[in-house]
Write a protein that holds these residues in place. Structure first.
Motif, short mmCIF file in Angstrom:
data_model
loop_
_atom_site.label_atom_id
_atom_site.label_comp_id
_atom_site.label_asym_id
_atom_site.label_seq_id
_atom_site.Cartn_x
_atom_site.Cartn_y
_atom_site.Cartn_z
N HIS A 138 0.83 -1.21 0.00
CA HIS A 138 0.00 0.00 0.00
C HIS A 138 0.86 1.26 0.00
CE1 HIS A 138 -3.58 2.36 0.59
NE2 HIS A 138 -3.06 2.94 1.69
N ASN A 139 1.98 1.23 0.70
CA ASN A 139 2.88 2.39 0.76
C ASN A 139 3.81 2.46 -0.44
OD1 ASN A 139 1.79 3.22 3.17
ND2 ASN A 139 3.32 2.17 4.41
N GLY A 140 3.79 1.47 -1.31
CA GLY A 140 4.58 1.51 -2.53
C GLY A 140 5.98 0.97 -2.38
N LYS A 141 6.28 0.28 -1.34
CA LYS A 141 7.63 -0.26 -1.17
C LYS A 141 7.86 -1.49 -2.01
CE LYS A 141 8.48 1.67 3.32
NZ LYS A 141 8.93 1.47 4.65
N PHE A 142 6.79 -2.12 -2.47
CA PHE A 142 6.93 -3.30 -3.31
C PHE A 142 6.55 -3.00 -4.75
CE2 PHE A 142 6.47 -6.32 0.43
CZ PHE A 142 7.80 -6.68 0.38
N ALA A 143 6.68 -1.76 -5.13
CA ALA A 143 6.33 -1.40 -6.50
C ALA A 143 7.28 -2.10 -7.45
CB ALA A 143 6.42 0.11 -6.68
N SER A 144 6.70 -2.60 -8.52
CA SER A 144 7.55 -3.33 -9.45
C SER A 144 8.43 -2.36 -10.20
CB SER A 144 6.68 -4.14 -10.42
OG SER A 144 5.87 -3.25 -11.15
N ALA A 145 9.70 -2.58 -10.16
CA ALA A 145 10.66 -1.73 -10.84
C ALA A 145 10.82 -2.22 -12.27
CB ALA A 145 12.00 -1.76 -10.11
N GLU A 146 11.23 -1.33 -13.15
CA GLU A 146 11.45 -1.74 -14.54
C GLU A 146 12.64 -2.68 -14.58
OE1 GLU A 146 11.81 1.41 -17.32
OE2 GLU A 146 10.20 2.54 -16.39
N PRO A 147 12.50 -3.73 -15.37
CA PRO A 147 13.61 -4.66 -15.43
C PRO A 147 14.83 -4.01 -16.05
CG PRO A 147 11.92 -5.24 -17.04
CD PRO A 147 11.39 -4.11 -16.23
N THR A 148 15.94 -4.24 -15.49
CA THR A 148 17.19 -3.68 -16.01
C THR A 148 17.66 -4.55 -17.16
OG1 THR A 148 18.44 -4.97 -14.44
CG2 THR A 148 17.87 -2.74 -13.79
N ARG A 149 18.21 -3.92 -18.15
CA ARG A 149 18.68 -4.65 -19.31
C ARG A 149 20.07 -5.16 -19.00
NH1 ARG A 149 17.56 -3.70 -24.79
NH2 ARG A 149 15.41 -4.29 -24.80
N SER A 150 20.28 -6.38 -19.38
CA SER A 150 21.61 -6.94 -19.15
C SER A 150 22.51 -6.55 -20.30
CB SER A 150 21.51 -8.46 -19.05
OG SER A 150 20.97 -8.98 -20.23
#
Length: 159
Positions: free
Chosen positions: A116-128
């Protein structure tokens, strides 16, 4: 011997010696074969042995009874211990389940709050980044040479 009659004197002496010998033999025979005292001692020893045997049998019976009682006591203690352990185990399981349930509830609440507080927001996958190895290194063999062909003697082809 007083009458100067030798045969009668020898006969009297012989009879006297025979009588004395017979009396001595009778006394010796009675003394040797008299077993009244030994029979009394034997009877007393037999009575004592019988009393000892009776006491031994009574003690053995008492010992067996005591062992049987102890075996029953140990079995009763074992059953009581098993029941007590079962009660304790059930109480510990209930306590564990209660703690587990409370921990699961706290974890779910904390996870919900973090989402709810946004700590588990999905981050954009980093490109390898792929690193290319250099093709022409001094210690590498040139790629242009084909592999030598194996000999095929007698019609056998090797791997």
């Amino acid at each position: 011997m007083l009458h100067d009659d030798l045969p009668v004197s020898i006969a009297g002496l012989s009879l006297t010696l025979t009588a004395l010998t017979t009396v001595a033999l009778i006394l010796l025979y009675g003394w040797i074969t008299d077993a009244r005292e030994e029979r009394g001692l034997l009877s007393a020893a037999q009575c004592e042995a019988q009393a000892e045997k009776s006491r031994y049998v009574a003690l053995q019976a008492a010992l067996e009874a005591e062992q049987g009682r102890r075996t029953q006591d140990r079995a009763a203690e074992r059953r009581a211990d098993q029941q007590r352990l079962k009660v304790e185990r059930d109480a510990m399981e209930r306590q564990f389940e209660e703690q587990r349930a409370s921990l699961i509830a706290e974890t779910m609440e904390a996870t919900f709050m973090m989402i709810h507080n946004g700590k588990f927001a999905s981050a954009e996958p980093t490109r390898s980044k792929v690193i290319q190895f250099p093709r022409d290194l001094p210690h590498q063999q040139p790629q242009g040479h084909p592999e030598r062909e194996r000999s095929r003697e007698h019609g056998v082809v090797g791997p």
